[in-house]
Design a protein around this motif. Structure first.
Motif, PDB file in Angstrom:
ATOM      1  N   LEU A 191       0.809  -1.145  -0.002  1.00 41.94           N
ATOM      2  CA  LEU A 191      -0.111   0.029  -0.021  1.00 41.94           C
ATOM      3  C   LEU A 191       0.756   1.322   0.060  1.00 41.94           C
ATOM      4  O   LEU A 191       0.591   2.251  -0.786  1.00 41.94           O
ATOM      5  N   TYR A 192       1.908   1.359   0.785  1.00 49.00           N
ATOM      6  CA  TYR A 192       2.933   2.443   0.860  1.00 49.00           C
ATOM      7  C   TYR A 192       3.429   2.479  -0.535  1.00 49.00           C
ATOM      8  O   TYR A 192       3.605   3.797  -0.919  1.00 49.00           O
ATOM      9  N   ALA A 193       4.034   1.520  -1.176  1.00 46.77           N
ATOM     10  CA  ALA A 193       4.604   1.813  -2.551  1.00 46.77           C
ATOM     11  C   ALA A 193       3.675   2.090  -3.677  1.00 46.77           C
ATOM     12  O   ALA A 193       4.103   2.844  -4.394  1.00 46.77           O
ATOM     13  N   SER A 194       2.423   1.639  -3.558  1.00 51.09           N
ATOM     14  CA  SER A 194       1.399   2.145  -4.312  1.00 51.09           C
ATOM     15  C   SER A 194       1.241   3.706  -4.115  1.00 51.09           C
ATOM     16  O   SER A 194       1.270   4.456  -5.213  1.00 51.09           O
ATOM     17  N   GLY A 195       1.303   4.009  -3.073  1.00 49.32           N
ATOM     18  CA  GLY A 195       0.997   5.622  -2.632  1.00 49.32           C
ATOM     19  C   GLY A 195       2.266   6.363  -3.179  1.00 49.32           C
ATOM     20  O   GLY A 195       2.119   7.384  -3.721  1.00 49.32           O
ATOM     21  N   ILE A 196       3.496   5.711  -3.212  1.00 49.78           N
ATOM     22  CA  ILE A 196       4.793   6.646  -3.556  1.00 49.78           C
ATOM     23  C   ILE A 196       4.395   6.797  -5.084  1.00 49.78           C
ATOM     24  O   ILE A 196       4.757   7.889  -5.665  1.00 49.78           O
ATOM     25  N   CYS A 197       4.167   5.754  -5.849  1.00 45.22           N
ATOM     26  CA  CYS A 197       4.025   5.773  -7.074  1.00 45.22           C
ATOM     27  C   CYS A 197       3.092   6.858  -7.519  1.00 45.22           C
ATOM     28  O   CYS A 197       3.204   7.716  -8.729  1.00 45.22           O
ATOM     29  N   TRP A 198       1.851   6.942  -6.874  1.00 41.82           N
ATOM     30  CA  TRP A 198       0.787   8.018  -7.132  1.00 41.82           C
ATOM     31  C   TRP A 198       1.326   9.401  -6.989  1.00 41.82           C
ATOM     32  O   TRP A 198       1.143  10.216  -7.767  1.00 41.82           O
ATOM     33  N   ILE A 239       1.009   2.417 -13.658  1.00 45.14           N
ATOM     34  CA  ILE A 239       0.885   0.842 -14.066  1.00 45.14           C
ATOM     35  C   ILE A 239       1.269   0.424 -12.538  1.00 45.14           C
ATOM     36  O   ILE A 239       0.588  -0.582 -12.074  1.00 45.14           O
ATOM     37  N   ALA A 240       2.634   0.611 -12.147  1.00 51.21           N
ATOM     38  CA  ALA A 240       3.018   0.158 -10.871  1.00 51.21           C
ATOM     39  C   ALA A 240       2.007   0.567  -9.907  1.00 51.21           C
ATOM     40  O   ALA A 240       1.932  -0.252  -8.911  1.00 51.21           O
ATOM     41  N   VAL A 242      -1.016   0.951  -9.652  1.00 56.79           N
ATOM     42  CA  VAL A 242      -2.473   0.001  -9.554  1.00 56.79           C
ATOM     43  C   VAL A 242      -1.938  -1.409  -9.464  1.00 56.79           C
ATOM     44  O   VAL A 242      -2.977  -1.984  -8.716  1.00 56.79           O
ATOM     45  N   ALA A 243      -0.749  -1.661  -9.872  1.00 55.22           N
ATOM     46  CA  ALA A 243      -0.649  -3.211  -9.539  1.00 55.22           C
ATOM     47  C   ALA A 243      -0.215  -3.570  -8.011  1.00 55.22           C
ATOM     48  O   ALA A 243      -0.720  -4.448  -7.547  1.00 55.22           O
ATOM     49  N   LEU A 244       0.516  -2.508  -7.572  1.00 57.53           N
ATOM     50  CA  LEU A 244       0.696  -2.649  -5.988  1.00 57.53           C
ATOM     51  C   LEU A 244      -0.519  -2.317  -5.264  1.00 57.53           C
ATOM     52  O   LEU A 244      -0.776  -3.222  -4.370  1.00 57.53           O
ATOM     53  N   LEU A 245      -1.352  -1.532  -5.710  1.00 55.96           N
ATOM     54  CA  LEU A 245      -2.836  -1.201  -4.734  1.00 55.96           C
ATOM     55  C   LEU A 245      -3.762  -2.491  -5.084  1.00 55.96           C
ATOM     56  O   LEU A 245      -4.219  -3.086  -4.014  1.00 55.96           O
ATOM     57  N   THR A 246      -3.556  -2.975  -6.170  1.00 51.08           N
ATOM     58  CA  THR A 246      -4.367  -4.550  -6.183  1.00 51.08           C
ATOM     59  C   THR A 246      -3.734  -5.365  -5.533  1.00 51.08           C
ATOM     60  O   THR A 246      -4.579  -6.401  -4.954  1.00 51.08           O
ATOM     61  N   GLY A 247      -2.465  -5.628  -5.624  1.00 58.44           N
ATOM     62  CA  GLY A 247      -1.718  -6.566  -4.801  1.00 58.44           C
ATOM     63  C   GLY A 247      -2.083  -6.477  -3.237  1.00 58.44           C
ATOM     64  O   GLY A 247      -2.059  -7.445  -2.406  1.00 58.44           O
ATOM     65  N   ALA A 248      -2.060  -5.177  -2.763  1.00 57.14           N
ATOM     66  CA  ALA A 248      -2.518  -4.899  -1.415  1.00 57.14           C
ATOM     67  C   ALA A 248      -3.912  -5.364  -0.931  1.00 57.14           C
ATOM     68  O   ALA A 248      -4.170  -5.966   0.085  1.00 57.14           O
ATOM     69  N   GLY A 249      -4.812  -5.189  -2.046  1.00 60.14           N
ATOM     70  CA  GLY A 249      -6.146  -5.870  -1.705  1.00 60.14           C
ATOM     71  C   GLY A 249      -6.266  -7.210  -1.655  1.00 60.14           C
ATOM     72  O   GLY A 249      -6.813  -7.763  -0.932  1.00 60.14           O
ATOM     73  N   VAL A 250      -5.500  -7.911  -2.662  1.00 60.70           N
ATOM     74  CA  VAL A 250      -5.332  -9.520  -2.705  1.00 60.70           C
ATOM     75  C   VAL A 250      -4.761  -9.939  -1.274  1.00 60.70           C
ATOM     76  O   VAL A 250      -5.226 -10.798  -0.730  1.00 60.70           O
ATOM     77  N   LEU A 251      -3.647  -9.382  -0.710  1.00 67.30           N
ATOM     78  CA  LEU A 251      -2.896  -9.624   0.456  1.00 67.30           C
ATOM     79  C   LEU A 251      -4.028  -9.630   1.546  1.00 67.30           C
ATOM     80  O   LEU A 251      -4.044 -10.085   2.533  1.00 67.30           O
TER      81      LEU A 251
END
Length: 314
Positions: A191-198, A239-240, A242-251
């Protein structure tokens, strides 16, 4: 000799700002009460972490609402403190950039000494908020101050100050989990990495507003580093994200509302990158502000899943 930019007309003040005494107004502007977009962008990652942790632990609505409120106050205070630190470091540079020349310290409305005293008050309030959270949040929360204090230096020595800002602005995505009594390091990290990309994307758009003045003032940014390649690079970061955010949701085993929200946010981000005119400062500002709605979409998606689970609807 320093060349001072000619100040441009400032946007009209809202009713609240107009109601403040003239002696107070520069201090309100110093912490950007007239520009709440930064507070929202700092707050949204906090809400993602809090509600994802609440979803995972089936926390009560009262506890979740209380923590969301506490982080809202904290975001307002700490964003203000960060603005003071930034303006203290940048007071000479701000005088050379058209958009920032009338900031309170740069224009002389607030002296550096007054700003430092004000900063001490802001940090004291921030510590009060932090002490209201579980004890194991204290060290994690306080460690973000290193990023707050050093961010303004990066624009002098590297073209990537946006990266340091990204580390700072998304710290709440991790802090929200222990604030709810839940440590899930893989989900927190994703989630943190997703926010960094955003943040790398929206703050690059923000930086494109000032690129002409920044060259003259010697200020560095990703807007100047990437130039005509900004849109392809921002597409990669999105793209990164969205992928990381989706991964956080799956986890975190999120439900359908979360993934629908991610899809909606993806559409909004793609439209922004395609549409924004990076050579038009007003258009850059418009799309930068639009990220407040995108952050809200993600929070709403997590919150709907949380409510559905809490009330046995899923």
């Amino acid at each position: 000799m320093t060349t001072t930019a000619q100040p441009i007309a400032q946007p009209p003040l809202g009713p609240f700002m107009r109601s403040l005494p003239k002696s107070v107004l520069p201090y309100a502007q110093l912490i950007r009460l007239d520009r709440p977009v930064g507070t929202w962008l700092l707050y949204w990652p906090c809400t993602w972490g809090i509600t994802m942790a609440a979803y995972a632990t089936n926390a009560s609505l009262l506890d979740t609402t209380w923590t969301l409120s506490l982080f809202g106050i904290g975001a307002l205070i700490m964003r203000g403190a960060g603005c003071i630190v930034n303006d203290l470091w940048d007071r000479r540079l701000d005088q050379q950039v058209e958009r920032t020349a009338m900031r309170p310290i740069a224009s002389g409305q607030v002296t550096p000494k007054q700003a430092i005293v004000y900063l001490g008050g802001q940090l004291t309030l921030g510590l009060g908020v932090l002490l209201s959270l579980p004890l194991d949040c204290l060290l994690l929360g306080a460690s973000s101050l290193a990023f707050v204090a050093t961010y303004p230096l990066f624009k002098r020595f590297t073209y990537y100050p946006q990266l340091m800002l990204s580390f700072t602005y998304n710290w709440g995505a991790m802090l929200g989990f222990p604030a709810m009594g839940h440590w899930d390091v893989p989900t927190m990290a994703a989630l943190y990495a997703s926010g960094i990309c955003w943040t790398m994307v929206y703050d690059t758009i923000y930086a494109h507003q000032d690129k002409r003045d920044d060259v003259k003032a010697g200020i560095k940014s990703t807007a100047l580093a990437w130039r005509e390649n900004s849109k392809p690079v921002m597409t990669g970061f999105t793209i990164a994200q969205v992928a990381l955010l989706t991964g956080a949701g799956v986890l975190n085993s999120m439900g359908p509302a979360f993934f629908a929200g991610v899809a909606w946010a993806t559409y909004r981000l793609a439209r922004m990158i395609k549409t924004v005119d990076l050579d038009n400062p007003k258009d850059c500002w418009k799309w930068f502000v639009d990220n407040v709605k995108t952050g809200g979409v993600i929070f709403l998606a997590v919150f709907v899943d949380y409510l559905c689970k809490l009330f046995g609807l899923m």
